[in-house]
Motif scaffolding. Structure first.
Motif, PDB file in Angstrom:
ATOM      1  N   GLN A 126      -2.151  13.090  -6.273  1.00  0.00           N
ATOM      2  CA  GLN A 126      -2.228  13.110  -4.891  1.00  0.00           C
ATOM      3  C   GLN A 126      -2.936  11.728  -4.352  1.00  0.00           C
ATOM      4  N   ALA A 127      -2.078  11.291  -3.444  1.00  0.00           N
ATOM      5  CA  ALA A 127      -2.494   9.844  -3.112  1.00  0.00           C
ATOM      6  C   ALA A 127      -2.471   9.877  -1.366  1.00  0.00           C
ATOM      7  N   VAL A 129       0.941  -1.258  -0.083  1.00  0.00           N
ATOM      8  CA  VAL A 129       0.169  -0.082   0.088  1.00  0.00           C
ATOM      9  C   VAL A 129       0.879   1.149  -0.158  1.00  0.00           C
ATOM     10  N   GLU A 130       1.835   1.261   0.773  1.00  0.00           N
ATOM     11  CA  GLU A 130       2.769   2.366   0.859  1.00  0.00           C
ATOM     12  C   GLU A 130       3.484   2.538  -0.393  1.00  0.00           C
ATOM     13  N   ALA A 131       3.931   1.448  -1.029  1.00  0.00           N
ATOM     14  CA  ALA A 131       4.604   1.638  -2.285  1.00  0.00           C
ATOM     15  C   ALA A 131       3.868   2.315  -3.473  1.00  0.00           C
ATOM     16  N   GLY A 132       2.476   1.803  -3.607  1.00  0.00           N
ATOM     17  CA  GLY A 132       1.627   2.316  -4.423  1.00  0.00           C
ATOM     18  C   GLY A 132       1.289   3.798  -4.234  1.00  0.00           C
ATOM     19  N   ARG A 133       1.255   4.108  -2.931  1.00  0.00           N
ATOM     20  CA  ARG A 133       0.861   5.531  -2.650  1.00  0.00           C
ATOM     21  C   ARG A 133       2.184   6.428  -2.899  1.00  0.00           C
ATOM     22  N   ALA A 134       3.300   5.952  -2.827  1.00  0.00           N
ATOM     23  CA  ALA A 134       4.639   6.815  -3.010  1.00  0.00           C
ATOM     24  C   ALA A 134       4.852   6.892  -4.426  1.00  0.00           C
TER      25      ALA A 134
END
Length: 280
Positions: free
Chosen positions: A23-24, A10-15
């Motif tokens: 904007q994520a 999830v963090e990798a996708g947002r980043a």
């Protein structure tokens, strides 16, 4: 994915999205299996995040989507605000797609057949190096025949899956003259009912084979509305599909939710499908 890997995904996708100017601030998990689908907000983008071991599959899926967009195929589109490519971050392969809100109920059989025919017509317009159905069967067969990959598979069920995969693969591979590019897994979970109409997703399974292989993934009534379909071949393909599905569930490293249930259900579906085509 397990919870710790899911958090990283999830963090990798947002980043990855943020780095591209999208904007994520938040991410909603839409689907979690061997790879994850995330709805990123407020940019409203769908991120597909897979372990980097699936990098080649992710790149193949993006290439399929890019080519199909050029021929107006009924498929989900890549996110238009960024370059159509796969991004690698923290050992994950990330692709970004248009997010579609689902509307209405399930797609009616006649409409399902219509969108699949249109998808097959679009696939005939593109030139793509894709594996044959029998190549995918061979991968499943290696899982079944290798006890290290499927250590918990009982001997009797191992024999059932091995015989089904090898026998039906040979039967289906004989008629390759009529083969074409296929979606590969156009089951109801991969068909979204959107404001644009029904759209197929999960394009990484694109392969070559008879259209009946695709039809065997859909509800049984769909085939009645697909002109020229070979009903006997559909029954054989349905048995083959369930045998492959069952093989994946017995992999040592399979992470499908409710795997224990689907191991039993998958084998039961194989037996039922074999009985229907007179091979029980």
């Amino acid at each position: 994915m397990e919870s710790s890997q899911l958090r990283r995904a999830v963090e990798a996708g947002r980043a990855a999205a943020s780095k591209l100017g999208l904007q994520a601030d938040d991410a909603i998990v839409i689907h979690n299996s061997d790879r994850v689908a995330l709805r990123l907000l407020p940019c409203d983008v769908l991120a597909r995040v897979a372990p980097s071991g699936h990098l080649a599959d992710s790149r193949f899926e993006v290439e399929v989507a890019r080519r199909l967009a050029d021929v107006d195929a009924p498929v989900a589109e890549l996110e238009p605000r960024v370059e159509p490519r796969v991004h690698v971050r923290d050992a994950f392969a990330i692709s970004l797609w248009t997010y579609y809100e689902q509307v209405g109920s399930e797609v009616a059989p006649a409409d399902y057949a219509d969108v699949l025919m249109r998808h097959h017509a679009a696939l005939r317009l593109i030139d793509l190096d894709a594996p044959h159905v029998t190549d995918r069967v061979a991968v499943a067969l290696r899982v079944v025949n290798d006890r290290d990959q499927s250590p918990e598979l009982p001997d009797s069920d191992r024999e059932l899956l091995s015989d089904t995969l090898s026998g039906l693969s040979t039967a289906i591979g004989i008629g390759e003259v009529g083969d074409q590019l296929l979606h590969g897994e156009p089951h109801p979970g991969n068909l979204l009912n959107t404001r644009r109409g029904p759209l197929f997703v999960d394009l990484a399974t694109c392969c070559r084979g008879p259209v009946e292989f695709d039809l065997a993934h859909g509800p049984e009534d769909v085939a009645k509305h697909y002109a020229g379909a070979d009903q006997d071949l559909i029954h054989r393909c349905r048995a083959l599909n369930w045998a492959m599905f069952s093989s994946w569930r017995w992999r040592r490293d399979d992470h499908m939710p409710d795997r224990g249930h689907w191991r039993v259900a998958g084998l039961n579906q194989v037996r039922t499908a074999l009985d229907r085509c007179g091979m029980g």
